[in-house]
Write a protein that holds these residues in place. Structure first.
Motif, PDB file in Angstrom:
ATOM      1  N   LEU A 102       0.833  -1.200   0.000  1.00 55.18           N
ATOM      2  CA  LEU A 102       0.000   0.000   0.000  1.00 55.18           C
ATOM      3  C   LEU A 102       0.870   1.253   0.000  1.00 55.18           C
ATOM      4  O   LEU A 102       1.961   1.275   0.562  1.00 55.18           O
ATOM      5  N   ASP A 103       0.362   2.295  -0.643  1.00 60.95           N
ATOM      6  CA  ASP A 103       1.056   3.582  -0.651  1.00 60.95           C
ATOM      7  C   ASP A 103       0.519   4.440   0.489  1.00 60.95           C
ATOM      8  O   ASP A 103      -0.684   4.744   0.522  1.00 60.95           O
ATOM      9  N   PRO A 104       1.366   4.815   1.426  1.00 56.70           N
ATOM     10  CA  PRO A 104       0.882   5.647   2.533  1.00 56.70           C
ATOM     11  C   PRO A 104       0.494   7.035   2.051  1.00 56.70           C
ATOM     12  O   PRO A 104       1.054   7.532   1.065  1.00 56.70           O
ATOM     13  N   PRO A 105      -0.449   7.669   2.713  1.00 60.51           N
ATOM     14  CA  PRO A 105      -0.813   9.043   2.333  1.00 60.51           C
ATOM     15  C   PRO A 105       0.332  10.000   2.648  1.00 60.51           C
ATOM     16  O   PRO A 105       1.229   9.668   3.425  1.00 60.51           O
ATOM     17  N   PRO A 106       0.311  11.180   2.052  1.00 56.44           N
ATOM     18  CA  PRO A 106       1.378  12.148   2.336  1.00 56.44           C
ATOM     19  C   PRO A 106       1.427  12.504   3.822  1.00 56.44           C
ATOM     20  O   PRO A 106       0.409  12.480   4.510  1.00 56.44           O
ATOM     21  N   ARG A 107       2.595  12.807   4.276  1.00 54.33           N
ATOM     22  CA  ARG A 107       2.752  13.199   5.683  1.00 54.33           C
ATOM     23  C   ARG A 107       1.997  14.498   5.940  1.00 54.33           C
ATOM     24  O   ARG A 107       2.156  15.465   5.195  1.00 54.33           O
ATOM     25  N   PRO A 108       1.182  14.522   6.993  1.00 56.51           N
ATOM     26  CA  PRO A 108       0.444  15.757   7.305  1.00 56.51           C
ATOM     27  C   PRO A 108       1.397  16.920   7.567  1.00 56.51           C
ATOM     28  O   PRO A 108       2.498  16.737   8.086  1.00 56.51           O
ATOM     29  N   GLU A 109       0.952  18.086   7.209  1.00 57.07           N
ATOM     30  CA  GLU A 109       1.782  19.274   7.413  1.00 57.07           C
ATOM     31  C   GLU A 109       2.027  19.491   8.905  1.00 57.07           C
ATOM     32  O   GLU A 109       1.138  19.300   9.737  1.00 57.07           O
ATOM     33  N   LYS A 110       3.230  19.839   9.245  1.00 59.10           N
ATOM     34  CA  LYS A 110       3.657  20.097  10.629  1.00 59.10           C
ATOM     35  C   LYS A 110       3.593  18.840  11.500  1.00 59.10           C
ATOM     36  O   LYS A 110       3.524  18.935  12.726  1.00 59.10           O
ATOM     37  N   TRP A 111       3.580  17.656  10.853  1.00 52.81           N
ATOM     38  CA  TRP A 111       3.609  16.414  11.639  1.00 52.81           C
ATOM     39  C   TRP A 111       5.043  16.101  12.031  1.00 52.81           C
ATOM     40  O   TRP A 111       5.955  16.142  11.213  1.00 52.81           O
ATOM     41  N   GLY A 112       5.262  15.795  13.280  1.00 51.25           N
ATOM     42  CA  GLY A 112       6.585  15.416  13.737  1.00 51.25           C
ATOM     43  C   GLY A 112       7.486  16.621  13.958  1.00 51.25           C
ATOM     44  O   GLY A 112       7.233  17.732  13.476  1.00 51.25           O
ATOM     45  N   GLU A 113       8.527  16.385  14.693  1.00 51.99           N
ATOM     46  CA  GLU A 113       9.461  17.465  15.009  1.00 51.99           C
ATOM     47  C   GLU A 113      10.847  16.880  15.239  1.00 51.99           C
ATOM     48  O   GLU A 113      10.994  15.836  15.871  1.00 51.99           O
ATOM     49  N   LEU A 114      11.844  17.558  14.711  1.00 49.27           N
ATOM     50  CA  LEU A 114      13.227  17.133  14.888  1.00 49.27           C
ATOM     51  C   LEU A 114      14.037  18.285  15.472  1.00 49.27           C
ATOM     52  O   LEU A 114      13.806  19.453  15.135  1.00 49.27           O
ATOM     53  N   ASP A 115      14.952  17.939  16.337  1.00 44.50           N
ATOM     54  CA  ASP A 115      15.844  18.943  16.917  1.00 44.50           C
ATOM     55  C   ASP A 115      17.040  19.105  15.981  1.00 44.50           C
ATOM     56  O   ASP A 115      17.999  18.341  16.035  1.00 44.50           O
ATOM     57  N   LEU A 116      16.953  20.101  15.109  1.00 46.59           N
ATOM     58  CA  LEU A 116      17.983  20.289  14.090  1.00 46.59           C
ATOM     59  C   LEU A 116      19.164  21.079  14.656  1.00 46.59           C
ATOM     60  O   LEU A 116      18.977  22.040  15.412  1.00 46.59           O
ATOM     61  N   PRO A 117      20.377  20.684  14.291  1.00 49.03           N
ATOM     62  CA  PRO A 117      21.562  21.345  14.868  1.00 49.03           C
ATOM     63  C   PRO A 117      21.817  22.750  14.326  1.00 49.03           C
ATOM     64  O   PRO A 117      22.400  23.587  15.010  1.00 49.03           O
ATOM     65  N   LEU A 118      21.379  23.009  13.089  1.00 52.10           N
ATOM     66  CA  LEU A 118      21.674  24.306  12.472  1.00 52.10           C
ATOM     67  C   LEU A 118      20.419  25.153  12.323  1.00 52.10           C
ATOM     68  O   LEU A 118      19.331  24.632  12.064  1.00 52.10           O
ATOM     69  N   ASN A 119      20.573  26.438  12.485  1.00 53.69           N
ATOM     70  CA  ASN A 119      19.532  27.407  12.158  1.00 53.69           C
ATOM     71  C   ASN A 119      20.212  28.717  11.771  1.00 53.69           C
ATOM     72  O   ASN A 119      21.445  28.819  11.793  1.00 53.69           O
ATOM     73  N   SER A 120      19.419  29.704  11.430  1.00 57.51           N
ATOM     74  CA  SER A 120      20.012  30.954  10.931  1.00 57.51           C
ATOM     75  C   SER A 120      20.897  31.639  11.970  1.00 57.51           C
ATOM     76  O   SER A 120      21.835  32.366  11.621  1.00 57.51           O
ATOM     77  N   SER A 121      20.609  31.380  13.249  1.00 61.60           N
ATOM     78  CA  SER A 121      21.420  32.008  14.300  1.00 61.60           C
ATOM     79  C   SER A 121      22.788  31.349  14.450  1.00 61.60           C
ATOM     80  O   SER A 121      23.619  31.808  15.242  1.00 61.60           O
ATOM     81  N   SER A 122      23.017  30.276  13.699  1.00 63.76           N
ATOM     82  CA  SER A 122      24.334  29.638  13.740  1.00 63.76           C
ATOM     83  C   SER A 122      25.392  30.496  13.054  1.00 63.76           C
ATOM     84  O   SER A 122      26.589  30.231  13.173  1.00 63.76           O
ATOM     85  N   TRP A 123      24.951  31.516  12.329  1.00 60.61           N
ATOM     86  CA  TRP A 123      25.858  32.448  11.675  1.00 60.61           C
ATOM     87  C   TRP A 123      25.634  33.850  12.249  1.00 60.61           C
ATOM     88  O   TRP A 123      24.488  34.244  12.518  1.00 60.61           O
ATOM     89  N   THR A 124      26.693  34.563  12.421  1.00 58.49           N
ATOM     90  CA  THR A 124      26.588  35.930  12.942  1.00 58.49           C
ATOM     91  C   THR A 124      26.172  36.880  11.826  1.00 58.49           C
ATOM     92  O   THR A 124      26.259  36.553  10.630  1.00 58.49           O
ATOM     93  N   GLU A 125      25.707  38.047  12.230  1.00 54.93           N
ATOM     94  CA  GLU A 125      25.314  39.060  11.243  1.00 54.93           C
ATOM     95  C   GLU A 125      26.503  39.473  10.381  1.00 54.93           C
ATOM     96  O   GLU A 125      26.355  39.744   9.182  1.00 54.93           O
TER      97      GLU A 125
END
Length: 209
Positions: A102-125
């Protein structure tokens, strides 16, 4: 390498079983004792060899697990590799195969959460004022997001398939439960002893005459 793994080699096994006890403890087994020890060694590793095949579910593993029970009933009784209920196992595997198709349906929007190591604050202005640093941030964040999406998709798919399998199992079992419920009597049947039944007939005849 673990000692037990090394003992799959008969020459090494002979060392640990006979030579080592003789050198360290001065134990000299007679021929009869050696034969018994060696027979136990061969039986033990015969079990292990067959167990590996059963664990891999190679063709014919159902018959081989019966052989394991014959070789060492006590060990086989607690062995998690051995399937205790083959009909249930086969039925579940058949349903799992259906679910995998069976083909699973698409993942619902905003389903699940991951603690990602990088974000925009990882770089200085100051870093982001440099075109190469801004480009670096864009590439890394996009790559991280892509990897995170794949991980969440895999988690969602696994969750959906497990829930679908449970649902199909319940649908398969439900008719049997309904039949069982329909077969349960709300009131118990009280069967009169035959002797009392005969006595009642006799009493009726007495009053008729």
């Amino acid at each position: 390498m673990h000692i037990r793994d090394s003992m799959k080699d008969p020459s090494i096994a002979a060392f640990w079983l006979f030579t080592f006890p003789q050198v360290v403890g001065g134990l000299n087994y007679d021929d009869d004792i050696k034969k018994k020890i060696w027979w136990q060694y061969e039986e033990s590793f015969r079990y292990d060899k067959l167990r590996d095949i059963v664990a891999k579910r190679a063709p014919g593993w159902e018959l081989l697990q019966e052989a394991l029970t014959t070789i060492d009933p006590i060990r086989a009784r607690e062995d998690p590799v051995i399937v205790k209920n083959l009909p249930h196992y086969r039925a579940k595997k058949a349903l799992e195969a259906e679910v995998m198709k069976l083909d699973p349906p698409p993942r619902p929007e905003k389903w699940g959460e991951l603690d990602l190591p990088l974000n925009s604050s990882s770089w200085t202005e100051e870093d982001l004022k440099k075109p190469e640093k801004f480009y670096e941030m864009t590439v890394l964040l996009n790559a991280q997001r892509e990897m995170a999406d794949k991980m969440l998709d895999a988690q969602w798919e696994a969750k959906w398939r497990q829930e679908k399998l449970n649902q199909m199992l319940e649908e398969k079992v439900q008719p049997y439960l309904k039949d069982a419920d329909n077969g349960i009597l709300s009131q118990p049947i009280v069967v009169q002893p035959q002797k009392q039944h005969i006595e009642r007939k006799r009493r009726k005849r007495w009053w008729i005459f």
